[in-house]
Design a protein around this motif. Structure first.
Motif, mmCIF file in Angstrom:
data_model
loop_
_atom_site.group_PDB
_atom_site.id
_atom_site.type_symbol
_atom_site.label_atom_id
_atom_site.label_comp_id
_atom_site.label_asym_id
_atom_site.label_seq_id
_atom_site.Cartn_x
_atom_site.Cartn_y
_atom_site.Cartn_z
ATOM 1 N N ASP A 234 47.291 85.959 67.737
ATOM 2 C CA ASP A 234 47.931 86.898 69.565
ATOM 3 C C ASP A 234 49.370 87.017 69.261
ATOM 4 N N VAL A 235 49.894 87.762 68.341
ATOM 5 C CA VAL A 235 50.919 88.366 68.323
ATOM 6 C C VAL A 235 52.341 88.195 69.054
ATOM 7 N N GLN A 236 51.886 88.778 70.440
ATOM 8 C CA GLN A 236 52.192 89.401 71.489
ATOM 9 C C GLN A 236 53.466 87.373 72.323
ATOM 10 N N SER A 237 51.799 86.769 72.214
ATOM 11 C CA SER A 237 51.905 85.367 72.918
ATOM 12 C C SER A 237 53.354 84.842 72.071
ATOM 13 N N LEU A 238 53.383 85.133 71.289
ATOM 14 C CA LEU A 238 54.841 84.200 70.204
ATOM 15 C C LEU A 238 55.778 84.591 70.336
ATOM 16 N N LEU A 239 55.685 86.324 70.691
ATOM 17 C CA LEU A 239 57.449 87.060 71.060
ATOM 18 C C LEU A 239 58.096 86.526 72.395
ATOM 19 N N PRO A 240 59.360 86.713 72.526
ATOM 20 C CA PRO A 240 59.538 86.567 73.656
ATOM 21 C C PRO A 240 59.058 88.082 74.960
ATOM 22 N N LYS A 241 59.405 87.996 75.652
ATOM 23 C CA LYS A 241 58.986 89.184 76.229
ATOM 24 C C LYS A 241 58.848 90.785 76.349
ATOM 25 N N SER A 242 61.307 90.813 75.736
ATOM 26 C CA SER A 242 62.129 91.495 75.827
ATOM 27 C C SER A 242 61.087 92.838 74.360
ATOM 28 N N LEU A 243 60.265 91.688 73.468
ATOM 29 C CA LEU A 243 60.313 92.095 72.236
ATOM 30 C C LEU A 243 58.385 93.199 72.246
ATOM 31 N N ARG A 244 57.482 92.388 72.917
ATOM 32 C CA ARG A 244 56.202 92.150 72.971
ATOM 33 C C ARG A 244 55.970 94.482 72.936
ATOM 34 N N THR A 245 54.820 94.669 72.246
ATOM 35 C CA THR A 245 54.379 95.432 72.625
ATOM 36 C C THR A 245 52.830 95.764 72.402
ATOM 37 N N ASP A 246 52.565 96.910 72.315
ATOM 38 C CA ASP A 246 50.734 96.526 72.625
ATOM 39 C C ASP A 246 50.497 96.382 71.197
ATOM 40 N N ASN A 247 50.718 95.560 70.135
ATOM 41 C CA ASN A 247 50.022 94.567 70.185
ATOM 42 C C ASN A 247 50.471 95.859 68.022
ATOM 43 N N GLU A 248 51.557 96.681 68.297
ATOM 44 C CA GLU A 248 52.015 96.722 67.068
ATOM 45 C C GLU A 248 52.780 96.308 66.766
ATOM 46 N N THR A 249 53.099 96.957 64.927
ATOM 47 C CA THR A 249 53.853 95.955 64.407
ATOM 48 C C THR A 249 55.584 96.402 64.623
ATOM 49 N N THR A 250 56.008 95.625 64.432
ATOM 50 C CA THR A 250 57.777 95.664 65.023
ATOM 51 C C THR A 250 58.530 95.633 64.223
ATOM 52 N N SER A 251 59.658 96.009 64.458
ATOM 53 C CA SER A 251 61.188 95.835 63.260
ATOM 54 C C SER A 251 61.604 95.546 64.209
ATOM 55 N N LEU A 252 62.350 94.128 63.494
ATOM 56 C CA LEU A 252 62.606 93.223 64.708
ATOM 57 C C LEU A 252 64.450 92.796 64.254
ATOM 58 N N ILE A 253 64.781 92.589 62.901
ATOM 59 C CA ILE A 253 66.267 92.740 62.036
ATOM 60 C C ILE A 253 66.011 93.106 60.610
ATOM 61 N N VAL A 254 67.395 94.012 60.164
ATOM 62 C CA VAL A 254 66.901 93.218 58.620
ATOM 63 C C VAL A 254 68.244 92.685 58.703
ATOM 64 N N PHE A 255 68.235 91.898 57.605
ATOM 65 C CA PHE A 255 69.214 91.137 57.125
ATOM 66 C C PHE A 255 69.285 90.941 55.251
ATOM 67 N N PRO A 256 70.830 91.026 54.812
ATOM 68 C CA PRO A 256 71.738 91.450 55.477
ATOM 69 C C PRO A 256 71.502 92.730 56.740
ATOM 70 N N PRO A 257 72.533 93.162 57.228
ATOM 71 C CA PRO A 257 72.512 94.666 58.229
ATOM 72 C C PRO A 257 72.598 95.374 57.140
ATOM 73 N N PRO A 258 72.743 96.879 57.134
ATOM 74 C CA PRO A 258 73.985 97.736 56.831
ATOM 75 C C PRO A 258 75.179 97.911 57.104
ATOM 76 N N PRO A 259 75.630 98.447 56.406
ATOM 77 C CA PRO A 259 75.706 98.679 55.268
ATOM 78 C C PRO A 259 75.493 97.948 54.350
ATOM 79 N N GLN A 260 74.968 96.732 54.442
ATOM 80 C CA GLN A 260 74.862 95.713 52.866
ATOM 81 C C GLN A 260 73.980 96.007 52.363
ATOM 82 N N LYS A 261 73.963 96.196 50.769
ATOM 83 C CA LYS A 261 72.998 96.464 50.354
ATOM 84 C C LYS A 261 71.660 94.838 49.872
ATOM 85 N N GLY A 262 70.420 95.835 49.842
ATOM 86 C CA GLY A 262 69.327 94.392 49.642
ATOM 87 C C GLY A 262 69.052 93.585 50.893
#
Length: 366
Positions: A234-262
């Motif tokens: 149950d993916v949705q139950s583990l996520l904060p309410k602001s991040l929940r969707t209809d069971n779709e895979t959603t990107s949360l963060i990219v680390f390190p953030p652009p413009p850094q590489k990798g």
């Protein structure tokens, strides 16, 4: 690297015919099976249909003791457990799980129904069990119990499980997380391991004249596979309410953030690997290593260190089907085992001089 197969072993395998070599090909990983939408099937698991008890009654089931009568009288075993899953309901047992040879398995769990206060005592007769699968490795001891539908219904009544869309237990369900009782013991010593193995292995089952094993031992891969597919996802139950969707895979963060590489992208599915008793994946491990290097390690040490990704070791140790540098398959190649390994990963360090580093980290995720 000690965990690599020896060069002699590789050379011996290389002399075998293609037919023999193909019999040792690596089966698809869990990730590959999910990506290819291939159901994870273990032939050791019983197939239980909704009408099973209509087709098979208790008179059709016979137990056979294997060995001498002295094997029958064994002490009762108590297992301290991290948790128990009854279908998709996970509970921390109130008492140790008790296994009485050829008689019952007893579990005392917190009440499932919110209005109840008293613990629920579940005493499962061996006559109710169709099969037990187990893995005794100290790193991950686990047992999977498969019951007939009628005794499972009695357990549902005891726990007051009425809603199939919430936590539920049903051996004939099409939902993988609802089909088994899973026992996750703490580590146990060699004496307890031997007693348990003897007790469970000393029994055969005959159903309508067909003799079958009551207990089968699993290797670590098999145990992992069943544990993963039986875990509630149950993916949705583990996520904060602001991040929940209809069971779709959603990107949360990219680390390190652009413009850094990798940058490493963390999705909602990756985030759920952090839930208790879930398995960390390569993305989470790579993310954390990068986080440590960029945020926690001093610059002077960072410049003296190179960290490979978790895929480096997999690439190093998995046979190639042919690349630009190694156009033939490895079975057809005349290269030595060391040259083959080098050809698999030689491009991984084209942008870094690893021999100028003082520390090299090679993470292994198995």
């Amino acid at each position: 690297i000690l965990t690599l197969s020896s060069d002699e072993e590789d050379e011996e395998n290389a002399t075998n015919s293609k037919e023999v070599t193909s019999s040792f090909s690596t089966p698809p990983t869990l990730t590959e099976q999910f990506l290819l939408n291939v159901p994870i099937v273990n032939k050791k698991e019983p197939v239980i249909t909704p009408n099973y008890d209509n087709d098979v009654n208790s008179n059709d089931i016979t137990f056979y003791f294997i060995g001498t009568k002295s094997n029958v009288h064994r002490p009762c075993v108590s297992l301290k457990c991290r948790s128990i899953r009854i279908g998709s309901y996970k509970a921390i047992p109130v008492e140790d799980v008790e296994i009485k040879q050829y008689e019952y398995i007893k579990m005392v769990v917190p009440p499932f129904y919110e209005g109840d206060k008293e613990p629920v005592v579940l005493k499962i007769s061996f006559m109710s069990i169709l099969k037990i699968l187990g893995h005794f490795n100290n790193s991950l001891p686990v047992f999977f119990i498969y019951l007939r539908p009628t005794p499972a219904m009695q357990i549902r009544k005891q726990l007051k499980m009425f809603d199939r869309n919430r936590f539920y237990y049903n051996p004939s369900s099409t939902e993988e997380s609802q089909k088994r009782i899973t026992i996750l013991p703490e580590r146990f010593d060699e004496e307890v391991k031997k007693i348990l193995r003897d007790q469970l292995s000393g029994l055969d089952l005959e159903i309508k004249g067909e003799r079958r094993k009551f207990f089968c031992e699993l290797d670590q891969r098999e145990a992992n596979d069943i544990l993963v597919k039986s875990s509630p996802q149950d993916v949705q139950s583990l996520l904060p309410k602001s991040l929940r969707t209809d069971n779709e895979t959603t990107s949360l963060i990219v680390f390190p953030p652009p413009p850094q590489k990798g940058g490493i992208e963390i999705t909602t599915d990756d985030y759920c690997c952090l839930e208790e008793e879930q398995f960390l994946n390569d993305v989470i491990l790579d993310f954390y290593l990068k986080y440590l290097m960029l945020r926690e390690v001093k610059v002077e040490y960072r410049e003296r260190t190179h960290v490979f990704s978790t895929f480096f070791y997999k690439r190093l140790t998995s046979k190639s089907k042919g690349t630009r540098r190694l156009p033939q398959t490895e079975e057809e190649s005349k290269l030595t085992p060391a040259q083959k390994r080098h050809a698999r990963v030689q491009s991984w360090t084209k942008n870094v001089d690893i021999f100028s580093k003082d520390f090299i980290l090679i993470p292994i995720n198995e």
